[in-house]
Design a protein around this motif. Sequence first.
Motif, PDB file in Angstrom:
ATOM      1  N   ALA A  48       7.209 -10.764  -8.375  1.00  0.00           N
ATOM      2  CA  ALA A  48       5.906 -10.382  -7.837  1.00  0.00           C
ATOM      3  C   ALA A  48       5.853 -10.572  -6.331  1.00  0.00           C
ATOM      4  N   PRO A  49       5.203  -9.666  -5.604  1.00  0.00           N
ATOM      5  CA  PRO A  49       5.040  -9.780  -4.154  1.00  0.00           C
ATOM      6  C   PRO A  49       3.993 -10.830  -3.802  1.00  0.00           C
ATOM      7  N   PRO A  50       3.801 -11.114  -2.508  1.00  0.00           N
ATOM      8  CA  PRO A  50       2.885 -12.186  -2.095  1.00  0.00           C
ATOM      9  C   PRO A  50       1.466 -12.051  -2.642  1.00  0.00           C
ATOM     10  N   LEU A  51       0.949 -10.848  -2.739  1.00  0.00           N
ATOM     11  CA  LEU A  51      -0.418 -10.653  -3.230  1.00  0.00           C
ATOM     12  C   LEU A  51      -0.501 -10.520  -4.739  1.00  0.00           C
ATOM     13  N   GLY A  52       0.650 -10.580  -5.412  1.00  0.00           N
ATOM     14  CA  GLY A  52       0.665 -10.397  -6.856  1.00  0.00           C
ATOM     15  C   GLY A  52       0.777  -8.926  -7.213  1.00  0.00           C
ATOM     16  N   ASP A  53       1.166  -8.669  -8.454  1.00  0.00           N
ATOM     17  CA  ASP A  53       1.348  -7.301  -8.914  1.00  0.00           C
ATOM     18  C   ASP A  53       0.127  -6.800  -9.667  1.00  0.00           C
ATOM     19  N   LYS A  54      -0.025  -5.484  -9.675  1.00  0.00           N
ATOM     20  CA  LYS A  54      -1.039  -4.807 -10.470  1.00  0.00           C
ATOM     21  C   LYS A  54      -0.309  -4.122 -11.617  1.00  0.00           C
ATOM     22  N   VAL A  55      -0.573  -4.585 -12.823  1.00  0.00           N
ATOM     23  CA  VAL A  55       0.259  -4.249 -13.971  1.00  0.00           C
ATOM     24  C   VAL A  55      -0.587  -3.719 -15.114  1.00  0.00           C
ATOM     25  N   LEU A  56      -0.049  -2.720 -15.802  1.00  0.00           N
ATOM     26  CA  LEU A  56      -0.612  -2.235 -17.054  1.00  0.00           C
ATOM     27  C   LEU A  56       0.470  -2.317 -18.118  1.00  0.00           C
ATOM     28  N   GLY A  57       0.101  -2.741 -19.322  1.00  0.00           N
ATOM     29  CA  GLY A  57       1.052  -2.744 -20.424  1.00  0.00           C
ATOM     30  C   GLY A  57       1.531  -4.126 -20.812  1.00  0.00           C
ATOM     31  N   ASP A  58       2.326  -4.156 -21.845  1.00  0.00           N
ATOM     32  CA  ASP A  58       2.833  -5.376 -22.467  1.00  0.00           C
ATOM     33  C   ASP A  58       3.970  -5.953 -21.635  1.00  0.00           C
ATOM     34  N   ARG A  98       5.995  -1.287 -19.527  1.00  0.00           N
ATOM     35  CA  ARG A  98       5.151  -2.053 -18.606  1.00  0.00           C
ATOM     36  C   ARG A  98       5.170  -1.303 -17.278  1.00  0.00           C
ATOM     37  N   TYR A  99       3.993  -0.971 -16.783  1.00  0.00           N
ATOM     38  CA  TYR A  99       3.868  -0.163 -15.568  1.00  0.00           C
ATOM     39  C   TYR A  99       3.339  -1.034 -14.438  1.00  0.00           C
ATOM     40  N   ILE A 100       4.061  -1.058 -13.324  1.00  0.00           N
ATOM     41  CA  ILE A 100       3.672  -1.825 -12.147  1.00  0.00           C
ATOM     42  C   ILE A 100       3.406  -0.849 -11.007  1.00  0.00           C
ATOM     43  N   PHE A 101       2.200  -0.913 -10.457  1.00  0.00           N
ATOM     44  CA  PHE A 101       1.839  -0.062  -9.324  1.00  0.00           C
ATOM     45  C   PHE A 101       1.873  -0.902  -8.060  1.00  0.00           C
ATOM     46  N   ARG A 102       2.656  -0.466  -7.077  1.00  0.00           N
ATOM     47  CA  ARG A 102       2.753  -1.183  -5.807  1.00  0.00           C
ATOM     48  C   ARG A 102       2.410  -0.263  -4.651  1.00  0.00           C
ATOM     49  N   GLU A 103       1.688  -0.805  -3.698  1.00  0.00           N
ATOM     50  CA  GLU A 103       1.263  -0.055  -2.528  1.00  0.00           C
ATOM     51  C   GLU A 103       2.412   0.058  -1.519  1.00  0.00           C
ATOM     52  N   PHE A 104       2.599   1.258  -0.996  1.00  0.00           N
ATOM     53  CA  PHE A 104       3.551   1.503   0.098  1.00  0.00           C
ATOM     54  C   PHE A 104       2.815   2.361   1.120  1.00  0.00           C
ATOM     55  N   PRO A 105       1.888   1.745   1.866  1.00  0.00           N
ATOM     56  CA  PRO A 105       0.995   2.531   2.738  1.00  0.00           C
ATOM     57  C   PRO A 105       1.744   3.213   3.867  1.00  0.00           C
ATOM     58  N   LEU A 106       1.490   4.500   4.025  1.00  0.00           N
ATOM     59  CA  LEU A 106       2.167   5.278   5.065  1.00  0.00           C
ATOM     60  C   LEU A 106       1.441   5.263   6.396  1.00  0.00           C
ATOM     61  N   ASP A 107       0.180   4.855   6.398  1.00  0.00           N
ATOM     62  CA  ASP A 107      -0.626   4.939   7.608  1.00  0.00           C
ATOM     63  C   ASP A 107      -1.833   4.024   7.470  1.00  0.00           C
ATOM     64  N   PHE A 126      -7.569  -0.556 -10.709  1.00  0.00           N
ATOM     65  CA  PHE A 126      -7.027   0.761 -11.044  1.00  0.00           C
ATOM     66  C   PHE A 126      -8.113   1.827 -11.027  1.00  0.00           C
ATOM     67  N   ASN A 127      -9.347   1.458 -11.313  1.00  0.00           N
ATOM     68  CA  ASN A 127     -10.438   2.428 -11.208  1.00  0.00           C
ATOM     69  C   ASN A 127     -10.633   2.868  -9.759  1.00  0.00           C
ATOM     70  N   VAL A 128     -10.546   1.916  -8.827  1.00  0.00           N
ATOM     71  CA  VAL A 128     -10.673   2.250  -7.409  1.00  0.00           C
ATOM     72  C   VAL A 128      -9.542   3.189  -6.986  1.00  0.00           C
ATOM     73  N   VAL A 129      -8.321   2.841  -7.343  1.00  0.00           N
ATOM     74  CA  VAL A 129      -7.171   3.685  -7.008  1.00  0.00           C
ATOM     75  C   VAL A 129      -7.354   5.082  -7.585  1.00  0.00           C
ATOM     76  N   ASP A 130      -7.770   5.162  -8.841  1.00  0.00           N
ATOM     77  CA  ASP A 130      -7.944   6.461  -9.493  1.00  0.00           C
ATOM     78  C   ASP A 130      -8.958   7.328  -8.750  1.00  0.00           C
ATOM     79  N   VAL A 131     -10.094   6.744  -8.388  1.00  0.00           N
ATOM     80  CA  VAL A 131     -11.149   7.531  -7.750  1.00  0.00           C
ATOM     81  C   VAL A 131     -10.716   8.018  -6.371  1.00  0.00           C
ATOM     82  N   TYR A 132     -10.059   7.161  -5.600  1.00  0.00           N
ATOM     83  CA  TYR A 132      -9.606   7.608  -4.277  1.00  0.00           C
ATOM     84  C   TYR A 132      -8.532   8.694  -4.394  1.00  0.00           C
ATOM     85  N   PHE A 133      -7.648   8.600  -5.393  1.00  0.00           N
ATOM     86  CA  PHE A 133      -6.688   9.680  -5.597  1.00  0.00           C
ATOM     87  C   PHE A 133      -7.394  10.961  -6.035  1.00  0.00           C
ATOM     88  N   GLU A 134      -8.342  10.846  -6.952  1.00  0.00           N
ATOM     89  CA  GLU A 134      -9.059  12.024  -7.437  1.00  0.00           C
ATOM     90  C   GLU A 134      -9.795  12.741  -6.303  1.00  0.00           C
TER      91      GLU A 134
END
Length: 219
Positions: A48-58, A98-107, A126-134
């Motif tokens: 896990a990175p310093p801020l912890g991981d965002k994980v879905l699944g078993d 098990r799905y791990i989403f990690r941020e790799f900000p480009l800007d 994940f709701n926040v991420v989903d809405v901003y992507f949508e």
Amino acid sequence: MKTSLKGIQMLLDRRTFVLGAAAVGLVMAVPGLALAQEAVDTNLLHAAPPLGDKVLGDSAAPVTVVEYASMTCPHCASFHNNTLDAFKEKYVDTGKVRYIFREFPLDAAAFGIAMLARCAPADQYFNVVDVYFEQQQNWGRSQQPYDAILDIARQFGFSKESFDACLSNQAMFEGLNAEKERAANQFRVEATPTFFINGKKMSGALSLEELDKEIEPLL
């Protein structure tokens, strides 16, 4: 492109924040092109990175999929808007992945929205991420991006004051930047989205069929 906390705070100045195609296109994978590359050490990758991981699944799932994505990457948005739900239904919800989403900000904008997602209640990440992507096309092309990004944040309980405070969080910025640098230096992440499937690196907005091809033999 090097981003500083000052750069993120440009989001607070409606006159200086501009999100354009040139800004978001610097490091993106080619749409629909999945490039298989070398595998990496999964012990390092799954730490896990310093801020912890965002994980879905078993946590005991036989396959771990790690995605590195930027909130300003159109191909990342395409994957999240068109493929992720079917992937989760088939593999994550069934205990296979098990799905791990990690941020790799480009800007700066991608850093800012990643910070907002982490400032939101943990169960809303994940709701926040989903809405901003949508709504990427809307806030990304807005003539008043500060207002457009803030309007979405308000849906998750942010006030203008808490919004501004989040984007000024030095520790959170440093944590996100540390993981971005680790991904680039240790795992050679050079484009978004980049996926690791049990350590096998693949770049590009993977389709469900491409994911099937990689995951099924591992089950």
